[in-house]
Design an enzyme around this catalytic site. Structure first.
Site, PDB file in Angstrom:
ATOM      1  N   CYS A 119       0.805  -1.237   0.000  1.00 50.98           N
ATOM      2  CA  CYS A 119       0.000   0.000   0.000  1.00 50.98           C
ATOM      3  C   CYS A 119       0.831   1.276   0.000  1.00 50.98           C
ATOM      4  O   CYS A 119       0.395   2.289  -0.533  1.00 50.98           O
ATOM      5  CB  CYS A 119      -1.018  -0.003   1.133  1.00 50.98           C
ATOM      6  SG  CYS A 119      -0.289  -0.032   2.770  1.00 50.98           S
ATOM      7  N   LYS A 192      -5.413  -8.847  11.835  1.00 45.87           N
ATOM      8  CA  LYS A 192      -5.398  -7.396  11.623  1.00 45.87           C
ATOM      9  C   LYS A 192      -6.793  -6.943  11.219  1.00 45.87           C
ATOM     10  O   LYS A 192      -7.338  -7.412  10.223  1.00 45.87           O
ATOM     11  CB  LYS A 192      -4.376  -7.060  10.537  1.00 45.87           C
ATOM     12  CG  LYS A 192      -4.336  -5.594  10.181  1.00 45.87           C
ATOM     13  CD  LYS A 192      -3.181  -5.298   9.236  1.00 45.87           C
ATOM     14  CE  LYS A 192      -3.273  -3.893   8.698  1.00 45.87           C
ATOM     15  NZ  LYS A 192      -2.188  -3.579   7.767  1.00 45.87           N
ATOM     16  N   LYS A 245      -3.585  -6.766  15.924  1.00 47.60           N
ATOM     17  CA  LYS A 245      -3.564  -5.328  15.659  1.00 47.60           C
ATOM     18  C   LYS A 245      -4.959  -4.828  15.377  1.00 47.60           C
ATOM     19  O   LYS A 245      -5.677  -5.504  14.632  1.00 47.60           O
ATOM     20  CB  LYS A 245      -2.657  -5.128  14.445  1.00 47.60           C
ATOM     21  CG  LYS A 245      -2.547  -3.739  13.942  1.00 47.60           C
ATOM     22  CD  LYS A 245      -1.645  -3.739  12.746  1.00 47.60           C
ATOM     23  CE  LYS A 245      -1.676  -2.370  12.120  1.00 47.60           C
ATOM     24  NZ  LYS A 245      -0.986  -2.319  10.876  1.00 47.60           N
ATOM     25  N   TYR A 310       4.645   3.407  18.969  1.00 53.87           N
ATOM     26  CA  TYR A 310       5.344   4.650  18.647  1.00 53.87           C
ATOM     27  C   TYR A 310       5.905   5.298  19.909  1.00 53.87           C
ATOM     28  O   TYR A 310       6.658   6.251  19.835  1.00 53.87           O
ATOM     29  CB  TYR A 310       4.392   5.592  17.899  1.00 53.87           C
ATOM     30  CG  TYR A 310       3.899   4.961  16.608  1.00 53.87           C
ATOM     31  CD1 TYR A 310       4.663   5.026  15.445  1.00 53.87           C
ATOM     32  CD2 TYR A 310       2.710   4.235  16.568  1.00 53.87           C
ATOM     33  CE1 TYR A 310       4.242   4.404  14.283  1.00 53.87           C
ATOM     34  CE2 TYR A 310       2.273   3.614  15.409  1.00 53.87           C
ATOM     35  CZ  TYR A 310       3.045   3.696  14.265  1.00 53.87           C
ATOM     36  OH  TYR A 310       2.636   3.064  13.122  1.00 53.87           O
TER      37      TYR A 310
HETATM   38  C1  PBG Z   1      -0.003  -1.420   5.811  1.00 51.94           C
HETATM   39  C2  PBG Z   1      -0.065  -1.106   7.244  1.00 51.94           C
HETATM   40  C3  PBG Z   1      -0.953  -0.248   7.908  1.00 51.94           C
HETATM   41  C4  PBG Z   1      -0.506  -0.187   9.221  1.00 51.94           C
HETATM   42  C5  PBG Z   1       0.592  -1.001   9.321  1.00 51.94           C
HETATM   43  N1  PBG Z   1       0.840  -1.576   8.099  1.00 51.94           N
HETATM   44  C6  PBG Z   1      -2.072   0.562   7.421  1.00 51.94           C
HETATM   45  C7  PBG Z   1      -3.274  -0.064   6.891  1.00 51.94           C
HETATM   46  O1  PBG Z   1      -3.497  -1.262   6.918  1.00 51.94           O
HETATM   47  O2  PBG Z   1      -4.056   0.739   6.349  1.00 51.94           O
HETATM   48  C8  PBG Z   1      -1.104   0.674  10.297  1.00 51.94           C
HETATM   49  C9  PBG Z   1      -0.205   0.989  11.435  1.00 51.94           C
HETATM   50  C10 PBG Z   1      -0.645   2.092  12.304  1.00 51.94           C
HETATM   51  O3  PBG Z   1      -1.756   2.647  12.198  1.00 51.94           O
HETATM   52  O4  PBG Z   1       0.164   2.460  13.167  1.00 51.94           O
HETATM   53  N2  PBG Z   1      -0.825  -2.383   5.351  1.00 51.94           N
END
Ligand code: PBG
Length: 321
Positions: A119, A192, A245, A310
């Site tokens: 992405c 996720k 996540k 973070y």
């Molecule tokens: C990419 C990815 C994302 C995050 C980590 N890897 C964004 C998404 O899936 O849109 C989000 C991490 C965060 O919000 O700290 N696929």
């Protein structure tokens, strides 16, 4: 007679000695955004305190991570040019590959984890290839495998596929092994969710989808049973570590997954969780240090072996005091 649970709480030293949950710098992973270019250190407005670095300025922040002996760093690459297939993601001289090489050269003992996804690299902002207006799972697997091999060859200790394609871990494991990279670990985003808490990240990485959303490949926040299924499948396919996540809104899922598997489990406290604490504490509504410590503690209490946050650098400082 009164039985007094409170006796365990009467001094700080006894509270510390008897606490069930202990945080340590070695369980923390710090996500870093790396932009193609030179001499760049720029603010990320939606994530005050976090910055984008170019590969050459990256050592400035990695030094702290190495000195504080945190568990590792997780790299997200942002290329100069994006295209339909995200081809910069597997360019051996791409932004993340260069960042990995610099990091391993300057700080060989600091564990480097490469985010494997498309992405940040595709013009449409989706995590997979598009065919007839839809994400094409199976052809994406081959691309992701190339990305993982290229990061591993640049020196990544661990690759972390965050794309949520079915079968990604198995495809990447086979590709790594076929290329002789048998010692590279896979930390898979097995669980996720399609979460609104990724908002600030998408600004940081310029990775918001240009059409539609990610609900066909990321999980539905209403469901937790499929979390166990996803986790078990990824482990069967060769995941060494799995990620749940986001963090705070999914502690129940984290706990269930922790009890169902035998590999280390990481909780990813995502961008929106960071920005919420940051914004409230900037307004004086929350004590930043206490809130960040409590958030991390709750993830550890729910079963996280690893916390991706973070706040990793600040937490590692606060834990040393
Ligand atoms: C990419 C990815 C994302 C995050 C980590 N890897 C964004 C998404 O899936 O849109 C989000 C991490 C965060 O919000 O700290 N696929």
């Amino acid at each position: 007679m009164i039985i007094r649970p409170r006796r365990l709480r009467v001094t700080q030293s006894i509270r510390d000695m008897t606490s069930e949950t202990r945080l340590s710098p070695s369980m923390l992973v710090y996500p870093v955004f790396i932009r193609e270019g030179k001499n760049i250190i720029e603010d990320i407005p939606a994530m005050p305190g976090q910055k984008r670095y170019s590969p050459d300025t990256l050592p400035l922040i990695l030094e702290k991570a190495a000195n504080n002996k945190i568990g590792g760093v997780l790299f997200f690459g942002i290329p100069e040019k994006k295209d339909e297939t995200g081809s910069q993601a597997w360019n051996d001289n791409g932004v993340i590959q260069n960042a990995i090489r610099i990091s391993k050269k300057e700080f060989p003992d600091l564990t480097v984890i490469g985010d494997v996804c498309l992405c940040e690299y595709t013009s449409h902002g989706h995590c997979g290839l598009i065919k007839n207006g839809k994400i094409d799972n199976d052809s994406t697997l081959e691309i992701l495998s190339r990305v993982a091999v290229s990061q591993s060859q640049a020196g990544a200790d661990i690759v972390a596929p965050s794309d949520m394609m079915d079968g990604h871990t198995g495809a990447i494991r086979s590709a790594l092994d076929e290329n002789g990279m048998t010692d590279t670990l896979i930390m898979s985003y097995a669980v996720k969710y399609a979460s609104s808490f990724y908002g600030p990240f998408r600004e940081a990485a310029g990775s918001a989808p240009s059409f539609g959303d990610r609900k066909t490949y990321q999980m539905d926040p209403r469901n937790s049973r499929e979390a166990v299924k996803e986790a078990l499948l990824d482990i069967l396919e060769g995941a060494d570590i799995i990620i749940v996540k986001p963090g705070l809104s999914y502690l129940d899922v984290l706990k269930t997954v922790r009890e169902s598997v035998h590999v280390p489990v990481a909780s990813y406290s995502v961008s929106g969780e960071y920005s919420m604490i940051k914004a409230a504490s900037e307004k004086g509504w929350l004590n930043e240090k206490n809130a960040a410590l409590e958030a991390a503690t709750s993830m550890a209490r729910a079963g996280a072996d690893i916390i991706i946050t973070y706040y990793a650098l600040e937490l590692s400082e606060w834990l040393r005091l």
